[in-house]
Design a protein around this motif. Structure first.
Motif, PDB file in Angstrom:
ATOM      1  N   GLU A  17       6.718  17.195 -19.273  1.00  0.00           N
ATOM      2  CA  GLU A  17       7.749  18.106 -18.758  1.00  0.00           C
ATOM      3  C   GLU A  17       8.337  17.572 -17.460  1.00  0.00           C
ATOM      4  N   LYS A  18       7.481  17.051 -16.588  1.00  0.00           N
ATOM      5  CA  LYS A  18       7.960  16.463 -15.337  1.00  0.00           C
ATOM      6  C   LYS A  18       8.928  15.316 -15.607  1.00  0.00           C
ATOM      7  N   GLU A  19       8.500  14.426 -16.503  1.00  0.00           N
ATOM      8  CA  GLU A  19       9.310  13.250 -16.808  1.00  0.00           C
ATOM      9  C   GLU A  19      10.661  13.646 -17.392  1.00  0.00           C
ATOM     10  N   GLN A  20      10.663  14.623 -18.318  1.00  0.00           N
ATOM     11  CA  GLN A  20      11.906  15.063 -18.959  1.00  0.00           C
ATOM     12  C   GLN A  20      12.866  15.660 -17.939  1.00  0.00           C
ATOM     13  N   ARG A  21      12.367  16.527 -17.071  1.00  0.00           N
ATOM     14  CA  ARG A  21      13.229  17.187 -16.085  1.00  0.00           C
ATOM     15  C   ARG A  21      13.745  16.198 -15.044  1.00  0.00           C
ATOM     16  N   GLN A  22      12.868  15.291 -14.646  1.00  0.00           N
ATOM     17  CA  GLN A  22      13.291  14.271 -13.680  1.00  0.00           C
ATOM     18  C   GLN A  22      14.377  13.385 -14.282  1.00  0.00           C
ATOM     19  N   ASN A  23      14.191  12.955 -15.530  1.00  0.00           N
ATOM     20  CA  ASN A  23      15.182  12.100 -16.188  1.00  0.00           C
ATOM     21  C   ASN A  23      16.506  12.828 -16.394  1.00  0.00           C
ATOM     22  N   ASP A  24      16.440  14.121 -16.772  1.00  0.00           N
ATOM     23  CA  ASP A  24      17.667  14.905 -16.949  1.00  0.00           C
ATOM     24  C   ASP A  24      18.444  15.005 -15.647  1.00  0.00           C
ATOM     25  N   TRP A  25      17.710  15.169 -14.559  1.00  0.00           N
ATOM     26  CA  TRP A  25      18.360  15.277 -13.248  1.00  0.00           C
ATOM     27  C   TRP A  25      18.925  13.929 -12.804  1.00  0.00           C
ATOM     28  N   LEU A  26      18.161  12.858 -13.025  1.00  0.00           N
ATOM     29  CA  LEU A  26      18.622  11.517 -12.640  1.00  0.00           C
ATOM     30  C   LEU A  26      19.891  11.126 -13.393  1.00  0.00           C
ATOM     31  N   SER A  27      19.994  11.552 -14.659  1.00  0.00           N
ATOM     32  CA  SER A  27      21.160  11.199 -15.477  1.00  0.00           C
ATOM     33  C   SER A  27      22.290  12.215 -15.328  1.00  0.00           C
ATOM     34  N   ASN A  28      22.101  13.200 -14.423  1.00  0.00           N
ATOM     35  CA  ASN A  28      23.093  14.252 -14.159  1.00  0.00           C
ATOM     36  C   ASN A  28      23.321  15.195 -15.338  1.00  0.00           C
ATOM     37  N   ILE A  69       0.863  -1.181   0.000  1.00  0.00           N
ATOM     38  CA  ILE A  69       0.000   0.000   0.000  1.00  0.00           C
ATOM     39  C   ILE A  69       0.895   1.226   0.000  1.00  0.00           C
ATOM     40  N   SER A  70       0.664   2.136  -0.951  1.00  0.00           N
ATOM     41  CA  SER A  70       1.516   3.319  -1.072  1.00  0.00           C
ATOM     42  C   SER A  70       0.669   4.507  -1.505  1.00  0.00           C
ATOM     43  N   PRO A  71       1.014   5.741  -1.056  1.00  0.00           N
ATOM     44  CA  PRO A  71       0.134   6.885  -1.311  1.00  0.00           C
ATOM     45  C   PRO A  71       0.279   7.559  -2.667  1.00  0.00           C
ATOM     46  N   LEU A  72       1.424   7.378  -3.329  1.00  0.00           N
ATOM     47  CA  LEU A  72       1.680   8.123  -4.557  1.00  0.00           C
ATOM     48  C   LEU A  72       1.941   7.209  -5.736  1.00  0.00           C
ATOM     49  N   VAL A  73       1.358   7.554  -6.879  1.00  0.00           N
ATOM     50  CA  VAL A  73       1.560   6.773  -8.106  1.00  0.00           C
ATOM     51  C   VAL A  73       3.036   6.751  -8.472  1.00  0.00           C
ATOM     52  N   ALA A  74       3.708   7.921  -8.368  1.00  0.00           N
ATOM     53  CA  ALA A  74       5.128   8.000  -8.740  1.00  0.00           C
ATOM     54  C   ALA A  74       5.968   7.090  -7.857  1.00  0.00           C
ATOM     55  N   LEU A  75       5.608   7.032  -6.577  1.00  0.00           N
ATOM     56  CA  LEU A  75       6.335   6.181  -5.629  1.00  0.00           C
ATOM     57  C   LEU A  75       6.181   4.711  -5.997  1.00  0.00           C
ATOM     58  N   THR A 127       7.923  20.705  -2.247  1.00  0.00           N
ATOM     59  CA  THR A 127       8.315  19.635  -1.326  1.00  0.00           C
ATOM     60  C   THR A 127       8.105  18.217  -1.830  1.00  0.00           C
ATOM     61  N   ALA A 128       7.169  17.987  -2.775  1.00  0.00           N
ATOM     62  CA  ALA A 128       6.864  16.610  -3.182  1.00  0.00           C
ATOM     63  C   ALA A 128       8.003  15.955  -3.942  1.00  0.00           C
ATOM     64  N   PHE A 129       8.881  16.752  -4.575  1.00  0.00           N
ATOM     65  CA  PHE A 129       9.916  16.163  -5.412  1.00  0.00           C
ATOM     66  C   PHE A 129      10.891  15.333  -4.566  1.00  0.00           C
ATOM     67  N   GLY A 130      11.226  14.172  -5.081  1.00  0.00           N
ATOM     68  CA  GLY A 130      12.192  13.306  -4.402  1.00  0.00           C
ATOM     69  C   GLY A 130      11.575  12.076  -3.804  1.00  0.00           C
ATOM     70  N   MET A 131      10.243  12.106  -3.529  1.00  0.00           N
ATOM     71  CA  MET A 131       9.589  10.931  -2.953  1.00  0.00           C
ATOM     72  C   MET A 131       9.577   9.801  -3.973  1.00  0.00           C
ATOM     73  N   GLY A 132      10.187   8.703  -3.621  1.00  0.00           N
ATOM     74  CA  GLY A 132      10.158   7.539  -4.489  1.00  0.00           C
ATOM     75  C   GLY A 132      11.210   7.558  -5.573  1.00  0.00           C
ATOM     76  N   ILE A 133      12.024   8.623  -5.616  1.00  0.00           N
ATOM     77  CA  ILE A 133      13.073   8.695  -6.636  1.00  0.00           C
ATOM     78  C   ILE A 133      14.351   8.117  -6.055  1.00  0.00           C
ATOM     79  N   ASP A 134      14.821   7.067  -6.668  1.00  0.00           N
ATOM     80  CA  ASP A 134      15.987   6.359  -6.147  1.00  0.00           C
ATOM     81  C   ASP A 134      17.257   6.924  -6.775  1.00  0.00           C
ATOM     82  N   LYS A 135      17.736   8.040  -6.253  1.00  0.00           N
ATOM     83  CA  LYS A 135      18.974   8.654  -6.739  1.00  0.00           C
ATOM     84  C   LYS A 135      19.950   8.703  -5.580  1.00  0.00           C
TER      85      LYS A 135
END
Length: 601
Positions: free
Chosen positions: A266-277, A64-70, A286-294
């Motif tokens: 746009e969210k996906e592109q920016r998140q991927n750019d950040w994940l790949s450095n 059970i988890s609260p966020l789709v992204a998570l 505040t929501a950014f970072g939840m469930g992101i394994d970096k």
């Protein structure tokens, strides 16, 4: 089952040579069939605590988890390791739900992810009752406590799992919890005898700095010139995220903003750019970072002071997840202190919040006794303007109503296209043959749309009608104009899901006991944040006290409070002044007494 087998699974699928912290103890407790509560810091490897035993136990683990992204991130992590998992998302017809559980059973799936809202469905409950579930894992379990900083009414549904599966062990996981929230976890989840494993709040690789400065902008740029690698800057509002990102870009920094107002691509592109450095700095709400394994986030900066210590601790914890040394800086000035103090005195008017609820329902034509479980997308900015109030005031009403359990607010959500019939097939006989046939085909595909909005597959429906998706949407709009159906196009933005049918005005109220407890907890959290800003004690010791941990915790000797040097070095100060540094620069860097420093100015 032995710890040796658990360690073998860890090595085989994750490549780790050993467990961290309390992971091994939590896993052993689960494998023994006991209910368990795990309190591990952000980056402490909570997911391993259910994934390893989930692999070893027969059947599958329900998460059970609260966020789709998570959930999507966890599912992807499992699939990357060739571990089969299923994610319940979108709407399900009875046939589709039956197929899903058959696939899980016969396809040897080991994990199934589900949002708490889905547990409202009696049909889903029936399938759960007969499913081969060996473990129930509840992620972000603090969301179940009405007195937690992130209460979600939908989490109150979770305890139905104890009734449906009384013999299946439950694992509740969260990063931190106050004593009151810890009590709530065991009571509300119906696991009173659960053993609690609580890791220390202190992260030895995390260097926490709280810095007062009258010139945040200058000190941020000075900090960024020294900080290495990728990082996150947290800001309180969408507007400040955008303006700060623009300021950074104009000064040559690789930065982008991220908040709920962005389109999904746009969210996906920016998140991927950040994940790949490819992108160094993400400026986010505040929501950014939840469930992101970096794992290689080397620093976190708070441009604005968080509202709660829970939020602060969760956000700084996103640095150093790979075990490397990481720094977190909270920059504040007198306006931040004034805002927190104002939050204690300027509390939302409960009567105005109830009026807001009725206006919201009227806007969406939600009749008394209807609306339960339905999601309504909206723009918080547009609604605040229409209701002639500021966005912060509108948000305060929304969150108070959520706290009471009237609805569930999602600041960022993807709403899929849906339709609901507002007419009967008998009426369609008078239409042109082609129009009537299309409506009959849609009814066959989505029979439950006669009673409630049903998510539709736009491309599939368009192909069936031999139209492009754009032409098909125009056809649906035409049907809506004729009063034959209601069409809800795909949107992204804020949304509210009603937890219960809209009550009559005379039953819409806040009990005094609820308001007293709510006000008390809100004031308590604001005062705790103010206390942290003013304290001279080790930051980790302050956090430890708040979360009710060991009062004998030793100072970390790494934070700005532990490293404070009251008397600055005279030679260093004069050298810095001769090079043109301001008193604020020197105070910021040397971490000393400003009164002593001014003696040299």
């Amino acid at each position: 089952m032995s710890r040796e087998k658990a360690l073998e699974a860890l090595k085989t699928y994750w490549g780790y040579s050993g467990f961290r912290g309390l992971q091994a103890d939590i896993i052993a407790q689960i494998l023994s069939g006991h209910d368990t509560i795990g309190l591990l810091p952000t980056g402490g490897g909570k997911s391993i605590c259910y994934q390893v035993p989930g692999l070893m136990l027969p059947g599958f683990t329900l998460v059970i988890s609260p966020l789709v992204a998570l959930m999507s991130d966890q599912q992807k992590g499992l699939e990357d390791r060739e571990i089969k998992s299923y994610h319940f998302k979108g709407s399900y017809t009875p046939r589709k739900l039956d197929e899903a559980f058959r696939n899980i059973r016969f396809g040897e799936y080991k994990f199934a992810f589900v949002a708490p809202e889905r547990l409202n469905s009696e049909l889903f409950q029936e399938y759960i009752k007969h499913a081969d579930i060996s473990l129930i894992a509840i992620d972000e379990a603090h969301c179940i406590s009405q007195w937690g900083f992130d209460f979600r009414p939908s989490y109150l549904n979770v305890n139905i799992l104890r009734t449906l599966k009384p013999d299946v062990p439950v694992l509740a996981l969260t990063a931190s919890a106050t004593p009151r929230v810890k009590r709530d976890l065991a009571e509300t989840l119906l696991i009173p005898n659960a053993k609690v494993f609580e890791d220390s709040i202190q992260r030895t690789n995390l260097h926490l700095h709280i810095k007062f400065t009258p010139n945040k902008e200058r000190q941020l740029f000075r900090l960024l010139s020294r900080l290495v690698g990728t990082g996150i800057i947290y800001a309180k509002t969408r507007r400040s995220c955008e303006s700060l990102a623009e300021l950074l870009q104009n000064n040559g920094h690789s930065a982008e903003y991220y908040h709920a107002g962005l389109l999904p691509n746009e969210k996906e592109q920016r998140q991927n750019d950040w994940l790949s450095n490819d992108l160094r700095i993400i400026v986010s709400t505040t929501a950014f970072g939840m469930g992101i394994d970096k794992s290689d986030v080397n620093w976190v900066v708070h441009w604005d002071v968080p509202d709660t210590l829970e939020g602060y601790y969760q956000e700084v914890g996103r640095g150093g997840r790979g075990g490397q040394e990481a720094s977190a800086y909270l920059l504040f000035h007198q306006q931040d202190v004034a805002r927190l103090q104002k939050g204690i005195t300027d509390l939302p008017n409960p009567m105005h919040a109830l009026e807001f609820y009725n206006r919201f329902c009227s806007r969406f034509q939600i009749a008394v006794g209807t609306g339960e479980g339905t999601t309504y997308p909206f723009s918080i900015v547009a609604m605040a303007n229409d209701f002639k109030m500021s966005v912060p005031v509108a948000l305060s009403y929304i969150k108070l109503l959520q706290h009471r359990g009237y609805w569930q607010f999602q600041e960022s959500s993807q709403i899929w296209p849906a339709l609901e019939f507002t007419s009967k097939p008998l009426q369609w006989e008078k239409l042109e043959r082609q129009e009537g046939e299309l409506l009959i085909q849609l009814l066959r595909l989505y029979p439950h749309a006669m009673f409630q909005p049903a998510r539709i597959h736009l491309k599939k429906c368009a192909a069936m009608a031999m139209l492009t998706p754009e032409q098909f949407e125009r056809r649906l709009s035409y049907f809506e104009e004729k009063g034959l159906l209601k069409y809800l196009p795909e949107t992204s933005g804020s949304s509210i899901t009603l937890m219960d049918p809209r009550p009559h005005k005379k039953h819409l109220h806040f009990p005094k006991s609820f308001l007293d407890s709510w006000l008390e907890s809100k004031v308590e959290r604001a005062k705790a944040m103010l206390s942290l800003l003013k304290s001279e004690e080790c930051i980790f010791i302050e956090l430890s006290k708040y979360f009710g941990q060991d009062s004998n915790l030793q100072p970390c000797r790494k934070c700005s409070r532990c490293l404070h040097d009251h008397y600055p070095d005279e030679h260093k100060v004069k050298e810095r002044l001769s090079k043109g540094d301001t008193i604020d620069d020197i105070w910021f860097d040397l971490n000393c007494s400003v009164d002593e420093l001014r003696k040299f100015g």
